[in-house]
Design an enzyme around this catalytic site. Structure first.
Site, short mmCIF file in Angstrom:
data_model
loop_
_atom_site.label_atom_id
_atom_site.label_comp_id
_atom_site.label_asym_id
_atom_site.label_seq_id
_atom_site.Cartn_x
_atom_site.Cartn_y
_atom_site.Cartn_z
N ASP A 19 0.86 -1.17 0.00
CA ASP A 19 0.00 0.00 0.00
C ASP A 19 0.91 1.23 0.00
OD1 ASP A 19 -2.35 1.54 0.33
OD2 ASP A 19 -1.96 1.66 2.49
N THR A 24 -0.04 4.81 1.47
CA THR A 24 -0.14 5.62 2.69
C THR A 24 0.12 4.78 3.93
OG1 THR A 24 -1.81 6.97 1.58
CG2 THR A 24 -1.61 7.21 3.96
N ASP A 67 -1.63 -1.17 6.13
CA ASP A 67 -1.80 -0.69 7.51
C ASP A 67 -3.21 -0.23 7.82
OD1 ASP A 67 -1.87 1.68 6.04
OD2 ASP A 67 -0.98 2.83 7.67
#
Length: 836
Positions: free
Chosen positions: A519, A521, A724
């Site tokens: 991912d 961000t 996350d």
């Protein structure tokens, strides 16, 4: 007829199968089905069988389980024993994981393999400090003070020895006794090789045999009797293991010797010496048993080293903390800290619980849980973790996670669980071990027969000795230990380096991964977004009004981008409520943005897909203005009011310093790295170019990420996914190996198989290196164990004797067998020193 009963005492599928089998043997029973979750048995019978018959069957089987009519059983009937006080938890598990992750509540032997159980470690047993009086030990207090009886100052209590240390001390005592009595037996037996044996001048050989017999009794019936108990239990339950072979081998040698002394006339001349006494093997039996005991002693010592990582983590937990009560500083125990308590942490102190700094600045040494040696600067609102060490500044903090919820407790819990888990490669060793013991017993019998038919004189002596040597050298202990020892040490090593492994399967799979999805961000970037600017597309709204709407909308959201805008609004002195803006009906649209009703107007904030969702059109001019920021790697969110796009906010999130280096390192190892982000194409392109990433996809919704993972798996790829956020959870769960950033959400961490405490991509490189090292170590251990048995059994059977005259003494076989297990553990312990 069918009857349903309650079964008490089951903890695993092994128990369920055992209960089913035992109850099925009762006369008149057609079928038995046991449900482990409900703890119920459905028993089908031709005619009614009273429950007493079932109770008797289970009682005769060992009494581990009990059967009751539904609703009759109460927990008070089977009250658990109080767990022993000591350094451990009073929870035990088998080091060879014979029954998976099953645990036991009292110390003893594994009911399947007979190995000594190992005690789990946790924080609750180490953080409590108690005080006692040197003159009146019955006085025990939770804090220092004076004795209420004699007035003497109380002293800290020394904690009891852990079960491991008690086991080691008990085995050491038994080994000393065994050695004390075995040594003279060995010397008497070996003296037969001396010409004109001086011992025979003192008394005849048959009397020396009686002395050997007398000396062997403490060895057999005290020091090593546990081996025979384990062997008997293994045959009774048909869980054949190393103790089956030791018990049969040493037991037959000792019983043969005793029988030969009492009834010498029964034996043919081949079994007798020149003096007419039967050859006795007290020295073989006692030396074998003593050497096996030595192996167990060394294993007990080594086991304590394998979970030393957990013990090191336990040392990080402080016992005391300073709590602010009505402005006064009061020293309290860790157990007395409650949520939202304000604590003072002084220079050099360990941080007692997880929380956030409320006052002061400092630098904190987090190396013990992240593996990174450089102290981290912290200021107000920054998070701090229990067990980390404060630098040279005092600060105040608010307790946000206490007790078992702290990061340190979760790490220890995770390490304990992972250490008990089974790697798929262990199934190979288990399969081999399952057939191993019966095959070895058969080879031993064949060895006896071959030597008895074709061997030289005294044929039966050769046959007997070689058959015992086969039994002893073939013990599969090293094979059983090969995988769990490496996993236990590897998981501990990972925890010390900030890589938390949920189970052994993750370690094995990660070594095979060829594709990594990441991912953007919070994974590639720092996950600490900041607002750079706010712009307006509509002359009716200035930048401040746009910001007021954004803050009013986002104050109900927990998304990092939303928090960044609210924080920016405070800095700009924006107060939506003071301006009369009231937000209602807030909702988040996953992967797109947020919406709400503000003063009867439909307001939406998010990416272009959110604008589509809100039926608001983005003009080409708006896109062009946004692209200038996006090409710099920044995120642009659009604001629409009543289906009209009126403004935007630009948010930047720095790329972590370690990201580029980590991605390059993974690509060098042949792993394809793909970035999937919910952000737009231009921002994704900018980030990808900085990181030299050729493969990326933008504007990805959670289901899109999940579809990419599934597609890659269909193509035969072994996929790891690192993320996350909540939107990463489906893909994390679907991937072969899910990797969560420790800085992310609990949902992401729960969905993943590996968690990186520090939350940067360099942790993936560490995890990959660790998994490779552990799998190499397991393969080495399996090779040592299998090659040892493959070579050892034929030599013990005597295949080299016709060519070289070489035979393997059962005593040498016992020594080699014991040290094979120790060598496997020693090889596993090498993992403690690898650099990942």
């Amino acid at each position: 007829m069918k009857h349903k009963y309650h079964i008490h005492g089951m903890t695993c599928n092994g128990c369920r199968n055992h209960v089913e089998e035992t109850l099925s043997k009762v006369d008149g029973i057609s079928s038995v089905t046991v449900n482990l979750e409900k703890a119920e048995a459905i028993i089908e019978m031709e005619v009614h069988v009273p429950i007493e018959k079932f109770q008797e069957a289970l009682k005769n089987d060992g009494g581990s389980y009990s059967i009751h009519n539904l609703g009759e059983h109460t927990h008070s009937e089977t009250k658990k024993e109080e767990k022993p006080k000591g350094k451990g938890t009073g929870t035990f598990y088998c080091p060879m994981h014979c029954e998976g992750d099953k645990t036991y509540d009292k110390y003893g032997d594994c009911p399947v393999c007979g190995m000594d159980l190992v005690e789990e470690q946790n924080l609750s047993a180490t953080t409590t400090e108690q005080w006692t009086c040197p003159m009146h030990p019955e006085i025990v207090k939770d804090e220092a003070g004076s004795c209420p009886i004699c007035g003497m100052d109380l002293v800290p209590m020394q904690p009891d020895l852990s079960a491991e240390e008690k086991t080691y001390k008990k085995l050491l005592k038994k080994f000393r006794i065994a050695t004390l009595f075995t040594l003279p037996i060995f010397l008497i037996a070996m003296s037969e090789m001396v010409a004109n044996n001086p011992l025979y001048d003192v008394m005849e050989q048959k009397y020396w045999n009686w002395i050997q017999f007398a000396l062997s009794i403490p060895v057999v019936f005290y020091a090593t009797w546990m081996f025979f108990e384990r062997a008997y239990r293994s045959i009774k339950t048909w869980n054949l293991n190393m103790f089956t072979l030791i018990g049969i081998g040493a037991g037959v040698a000792w019983l043969f010797s005793v029988f030969g002394m009492f009834f010498p006339d029964v034996f043919p001349s081949q079994f007798k010496t020149e003096s007419g006494a039967v050859h006795v093997y007290f020295e073989a039996a006692t030396v074998i048993l003593t050497l096996v005991l030595l192996g167990q002693l060394l294993e007990a010592r080594a086991h304590s080293k394998t979970n030393s990582a957990v013990k090191e983590l336990l040392k990080l937990a402080p016992n005391k903390a300073i709590k602010l009560v009505d402005g006064e500083e009061v020293e309290v125990t860790i157990e007395d800290i409650k949520l939202n308590d304000i604590l003072r942490v002084k220079p050099g102190d360990k941080i007692p619980v997880d929380g956030a700094i409320t006052e002061g600045d400092t630098s904190i040494d987090e190396s013990m849980i992240t593996g990174e040696p450089i102290p981290v600067n912290k200021t107000v609102d920054d998070k701090v973790s229990s067990g980390t060490i404060n630098g040279n500044q005092s600060f105040l903090m608010k307790a946000e996670k206490v007790g078992s919820d702290t990061l340190l407790s979760q790490i220890i819990h995770m390490v304990n669980d992972a250490s008990r888990s089974r790697a798929p490669i262990q199934n190979l060793a288990d399969k081999v071990s399952g057939y191993f013991v019966p095959v070895v017993v058969l080879i031993s019998l064949i060895t006896f027969a071959v030597w008895a038919i074709w061997g030289p004189e005294p044929i039966y002596v050769y046959a007997f000795v070689n058959a015992i040597a086969v039994l002893i050298i073939a013990c599969p202990c090293a094979l059983g230990l090969a995988t769990p020892m490496s996993v236990m040490v590897g998981v501990g090593k990972g925890a010390q380096s900030g890589v938390l492994i949920k189970n052994a399967e993750a370690l094995e799979k990660l070594d095979k991964v060829d594709t990594l999805i990441i991912d953007k961000t919070g994974t590639i970037t720092e996950g600490k977004p900041t607002v750079e600017t706010v712009g307006s597309f509509d002359a009716n709204f200035n930048e401040k009004e746009i910001l007021q709407y954004i803050v009013s909308l986002n104050k109900n959201s927990e998304h990092p981008l939303a928090e960044a805008t609210v924080k920016y609004g405070k800095e700009q002195n924006v107060d939506p409520e003071a301006s009369g803006l009231k937000s209602d009906g807030f909702s988040a649209v996953t992967g797109k943005g947020v919406e709400a009703t503000i003063n009867d107007k439909k307001v939406a904030l998010g990416n272009p897909k959110m604008m589509e969702y809100a039926n608001a059109d983005i003009t080409s001019q708006m896109k062009a203005e946004a692209e200038t920021y996006q090409k710099q790697g920044k995120t642009v969110s659009y604001l629409s009011i009543d289906k009209i796009v009126v403004g935007y906010v630009v948010i930047s999130d720095k790329i972590k310093k370690t990201s580029a280096k980590a991605i390059a390192a993974l690509q060098e190892r042949g792993i394809a790295v793909i970035m999937l982000t919910g952000d737009n194409h231009n921002t994704a392109q900018a980030v990808a170019s900085v990181l030299n990433l050729t493969d990326f996809k933008a504007s990805m919704l959670p289901e899109d990420k999940l579809n990419v993972v599934e597609q890659l798996q269909i193509e035969g790829k072994i996929v790891a996914m690192a993320g996350d956020g909540i939107n990463d959870a489906p893909a994390l769960a679907k991937s072969d190996v899910g990797i969560a950033m420790g800085t992310g959400t609990d949902v992401a961490i729960e969905s993943a198989m590996i968690t990186l405490v520090k939350g940067d991509l360099h942790g993936i490189v560490k995890a990959r290196n660790l998994s490779h090292a552990v799998m190499q170590n397991i393969k080495q251990n399996l090779f040592f164990a299998l090659i040892y048995n493959t070579i050892g059994i034929p030599i013990a059977a005597g295949v080299l004797f016709p060519f070289f005259g070489i035979l393997l003494s059962p005593m040498i076989a016992a020594l080699a067998m014991s040290f094979s297990s120790v060598s496997v553990i020693a090889n596993a312990l090498r993992l403690k020193n690898i650099k990942i």
